[in-house]
Design an enzyme around this catalytic site. Sequence first.
Site, short mmCIF file in Angstrom:
data_model
loop_
_atom_site.label_atom_id
_atom_site.label_comp_id
_atom_site.label_asym_id
_atom_site.label_seq_id
_atom_site.Cartn_x
_atom_site.Cartn_y
_atom_site.Cartn_z
N THR A 71 -9.12 -76.73 -0.83
CA THR A 71 -9.24 -75.72 0.22
C THR A 71 -10.69 -75.28 0.36
OG1 THR A 71 -6.98 -75.01 -0.19
CG2 THR A 71 -8.38 -73.47 1.01
N ASN A 153 0.59 -85.23 2.33
CA ASN A 153 1.22 -84.62 1.15
C ASN A 153 2.73 -84.52 1.25
OD1 ASN A 153 -0.03 -82.84 3.15
ND2 ASN A 153 1.01 -81.18 2.10
N GLN A 181 -4.51 -86.46 -1.54
CA GLN A 181 -3.34 -87.22 -2.01
C GLN A 181 -3.68 -88.69 -2.26
OE1 GLN A 181 -0.60 -85.85 -2.99
NE2 GLN A 181 -0.79 -83.79 -2.11
N SER A 201 -8.98 -82.63 -4.91
CA SER A 201 -8.47 -81.53 -5.71
C SER A 201 -8.03 -82.04 -7.08
CB SER A 201 -7.28 -80.91 -4.97
OG SER A 201 -6.70 -79.90 -5.74
N HIS A 203 -6.01 -80.68 -9.41
CA HIS A 203 -4.65 -80.46 -9.92
C HIS A 203 -3.60 -81.38 -9.29
CE1 HIS A 203 -2.60 -77.91 -6.73
NE2 HIS A 203 -3.85 -77.83 -6.31
N THR A 239 -21.55 -69.80 -11.37
CA THR A 239 -21.51 -70.57 -12.62
C THR A 239 -20.33 -71.54 -12.57
OG1 THR A 239 -22.51 -68.73 -13.76
CG2 THR A 239 -21.38 -70.36 -15.14
N CYS A 328 3.19 -75.03 -0.38
CA CYS A 328 2.70 -73.79 0.23
C CYS A 328 3.75 -73.16 1.12
CB CYS A 328 1.49 -74.05 1.11
SG CYS A 328 0.37 -75.22 0.45
N1 PLP Z 1 -5.01 -81.10 1.29
C1 PLP Z 1 -3.87 -81.67 0.90
C2 PLP Z 1 -3.46 -82.97 1.52
C3 PLP Z 1 -3.07 -81.07 -0.07
O1 PLP Z 1 -1.94 -81.66 -0.46
C4 PLP Z 1 -3.50 -79.85 -0.62
C5 PLP Z 1 -2.64 -79.13 -1.60
O2 PLP Z 1 -1.43 -79.01 -1.40
C6 PLP Z 1 -4.70 -79.28 -0.21
C7 PLP Z 1 -5.42 -79.93 0.75
C8 PLP Z 1 -5.22 -77.99 -0.81
O3 PLP Z 1 -5.65 -78.26 -2.12
P1 PLP Z 1 -6.03 -77.13 -3.20
O4 PLP Z 1 -4.75 -76.69 -3.79
O5 PLP Z 1 -6.89 -77.83 -4.20
O6 PLP Z 1 -6.78 -76.08 -2.48
#
Ligand code: PLP
Length: 516
Positions: A71, A153, A181, A201, A203, A239, A328
Amino acid sequence: MDIYLDANATTPVLPAAARAAQQAMGDDFGNPSSVHSTGLKARALIDGVRARAARLLDAGSGRLLFTSGATEGIQTAVLSALVALRGGSARALLYGATEHKAVPEALRHWNSLLGLNLEILAIPVDALGRHDLDFLRQHAPQAGLVCTMAANNETGVISDLAGIAAVLADSPALWLVDGVQALGKLPLKLSQTRIDYAPFSGHKLYAPKGVGLLYVRDGAPFTPLMAGGGQEGALRSGTENMAGIAGLGAVLQALEEGGTFRSHAELSVMRQQLLAALKDALPGLVLNVALDGSLPTTLNFAVPDVPSRLLQDLFDAGGVRVSGGSACSAAKAAPSFVLEAMGLPEWQAAGAVRLSIGPATDAALVDEGCTRIRACGEALRRHGPQHGPWCEDPGAMNGDLGDCRIVIGSQLPDFLKLHDDLVLIDVREPYEHALPLPPVFASMQVQAVPMNCLGTSAQAWLNEGRPLLFFCRSGNRSRQAAQALAGMGHDQSWTLAGGLALLPELEAAPDPALYV
Ligand code: PLP
């Protein structure tokens, strides 16, 4: 054991990544901006992770900066592009209709905040989820920024990035590709493309939450989102999240060295295995997305006349974690905008269930997942809504709600010892009853009373005056039930706060003889 099949939402942290993060919080806790040896060690770590990421993504002369996640990477890219577009001739900003919300929301936010007021247009997708390249061709000459994702996603649909690049070949537009993804699942050779910005990302690929990467092509406009101490070459002040970066580094190391992550072909076999179990469990299942052209880690399906939420709750009760689309929007019951954009019928968009594995998923987890999925199917067949009574709207309770009492999971063993005359009441749906119960309830008699039948039993409970403990999966229904009984004057009406979900490991299926 939880069977976690929601990897597109987030993944567990790879043990090597957890160890690396721990090391960066322990002995190697330095600030990479410090000039002493502790700081130099941290600097070496961060430089090493960046160099590894650059090799893996073939970043060439492009820059890679560490962010808090995708994000933030998306904000930074959109801000950078829009600042550069000020005063220029661009008239529109384009984004794929199935992009993650972070993209259109960032476009709207910065477009309005910077006063550009460019037209924001969604690029339609076809029934397979692929971008409409004719639409793109038509609008690219006026576009200042084009945002498309590498893979979706919710559906796993893989975008035709080469096709998009060909259409954009003569366009002055900047190009953002959301690579979240795709990382670890698709080859990305960024310097060989005309991609300007690519956020990632941690995670979503076994690194901790709160760390990500942003690729910025050499020469692409850049405006920092955060100004301050000048970290990250003044591209991103603050930081650095060293624990996150170290964790991400361990994941990238595993990717580079091989042996940890499964190949496309191996993952495809696992997906087929899961699909076979789903088809056995849920006759009539319809795939919302073709297997060809989507990531081998994602399945998205719907079952006629079976709501998405029912399937998610059923699987959850069976110890299998799946989702209804993106994490989300999981709490909202709205149909998936991604499937709607693909033109799927409303029942499919509203009934969608997503099952996703990560590239490090092991075979034993898939085997156990298949067993449990089949058990869930059996529970649904034997006790599903068709057998009634079934409560479609657990919120619909008559009468006043009173103040009920609350017991939390950690107090449960003592609570059960203290109340040996307790009436234990399961207000879950009947199809959930055949699925595991926690060891703490072992050998206890359970009354199964659906929410819409509470009234029938209430008078007997009031007459007996025994303490009541209501439980369900999440603690919501049981709270309402306990409040309803409290409202009727029962002064020993308890709810298990947080429900079964917050209790430790669930045991094997309960003895049906104990259910009354
Ligand atoms: N873009 C995609 C395709 C995602 O699947 C996600 C998370 O669900 C994001 C962006 C946002 O990622 P983050 O959780 O690292 O902000």
